[in-house]
Design a protein around this motif. Structure first.
Motif, PDB file in Angstrom:
ATOM      1  N   PRO A   9      -8.510  40.855  -8.009  1.00  0.00           N
ATOM      2  CA  PRO A   9      -9.469  41.598  -8.831  1.00  0.00           C
ATOM      3  C   PRO A   9     -10.907  41.088  -8.695  1.00  0.00           C
ATOM      4  N   GLY A  10     -11.090  39.803  -8.444  1.00  0.00           N
ATOM      5  CA  GLY A  10     -12.433  39.234  -8.394  1.00  0.00           C
ATOM      6  C   GLY A  10     -13.044  39.164  -7.009  1.00  0.00           C
ATOM      7  N   ARG A  11     -12.383  39.678  -5.990  1.00  0.00           N
ATOM      8  CA  ARG A  11     -12.912  39.587  -4.624  1.00  0.00           C
ATOM      9  C   ARG A  11     -12.813  40.946  -3.952  1.00  0.00           C
ATOM     10  N   ALA A  12     -13.885  41.301  -3.293  1.00  0.00           N
ATOM     11  CA  ALA A  12     -13.877  42.570  -2.557  1.00  0.00           C
ATOM     12  C   ALA A  12     -12.890  42.484  -1.397  1.00  0.00           C
ATOM     13  N   ASP A  13     -12.315  43.616  -1.043  1.00  0.00           N
ATOM     14  CA  ASP A  13     -11.413  43.656   0.106  1.00  0.00           C
ATOM     15  C   ASP A  13     -12.168  43.277   1.369  1.00  0.00           C
ATOM     16  N   ALA A  14     -11.474  42.645   2.290  1.00  0.00           N
ATOM     17  CA  ALA A  14     -12.077  42.325   3.590  1.00  0.00           C
ATOM     18  C   ALA A  14     -12.421  43.625   4.311  1.00  0.00           C
ATOM     19  N   GLN A  15     -13.589  43.658   4.939  1.00  0.00           N
ATOM     20  CA  GLN A  15     -14.042  44.849   5.653  1.00  0.00           C
ATOM     21  C   GLN A  15     -13.579  44.875   7.109  1.00  0.00           C
ATOM     22  N   VAL A  16     -13.225  43.718   7.628  1.00  0.00           N
ATOM     23  CA  VAL A  16     -12.694  43.607   8.991  1.00  0.00           C
ATOM     24  C   VAL A  16     -11.447  42.741   8.924  1.00  0.00           C
ATOM     25  N   PRO A  17     -10.470  42.972   9.760  1.00  0.00           N
ATOM     26  CA  PRO A  17     -10.397  43.959  10.826  1.00  0.00           C
ATOM     27  C   PRO A  17     -10.079  45.347  10.284  1.00  0.00           C
ATOM     28  N   HIS A  18     -10.392  46.363  11.084  1.00  0.00           N
ATOM     29  CA  HIS A  18     -10.148  47.739  10.657  1.00  0.00           C
ATOM     30  C   HIS A  18      -8.668  48.101  10.675  1.00  0.00           C
ATOM     31  N   ASN A  19      -7.899  47.468  11.557  1.00  0.00           N
ATOM     32  CA  ASN A  19      -6.472  47.780  11.653  1.00  0.00           C
ATOM     33  C   ASN A  19      -5.671  46.477  11.648  1.00  0.00           C
TER      34      ASN A  19
END
Length: 147
Positions: A9-19
């Motif tokens: 809840p306190g951390r944004a999802d990782a943006q990489v890797p895309h797959n």
């Protein structure tokens, strides 16, 4: 470099890797990388924040290197990686395994915009397995004062 962090809840999802399901991944995050005028260590010109780097073994001797960050144009200048690209190096214990240059887009005054990179690197499975860290060596560039 390690595993992609789990969602919390306190951390944004990782943006990489895309797959993430397409192969083994090494992931790292660098909190910030700022550009300063020589001799002015307390006044950043512009910067890159929350830099995420993911190296993923994609196919035989092919590693997909992805990076994502936010360009911090809320400083006193604007800048661009077109003429002074950022280098990203993948290191093992005994030295540099691979590197690439990131000619990131313009970082505009008064903006916080996403920037991304996706590039394939030639690397053996054994070299990929020996990755320990990603390094951003110092770079010299030019900035333009916000008007």
């Amino acid at each position: 470099m390690g595993l992609v962090p789990p969602r919390t809840p306190g951390r944004a999802d990782a943006q990489v890797p895309h797959n993430p399901a397409s192969g083994k991944i090494f992931y790292g995050r660098i909190s910030h990388f700022y550009f300063y005028e020589r001799g002015a260590a307390d006044d950043p010109a512009f910067g890159l924040i929350d830099i995420e780097i993911a190296a993923q073994y994609a196919a035989r001797n092919c590693v997909l290197l992805e990076a994502y960050c936010i360009g911090d144009g809320y400083q006193n200048c604007r800048g661009s990686g077109k003429h002074a690209p950022l280098t990203i190096e993948l290191h093992a214990r005994n030295g540099i395994l691979a590197s690439t240059q990131w000619k990131y887009d313009d970082i505009l005054c008064g903006h916080a915009d996403p920037l991304s990179l996706s590039v394939e690197l030639n690397m053996s499975q054994s070299d990929f397995d020996s990755i320990e860290r990603a390094v951003l060596p110092p770079v010299t560039g030019k900035a333009q004062v916000c008007a």
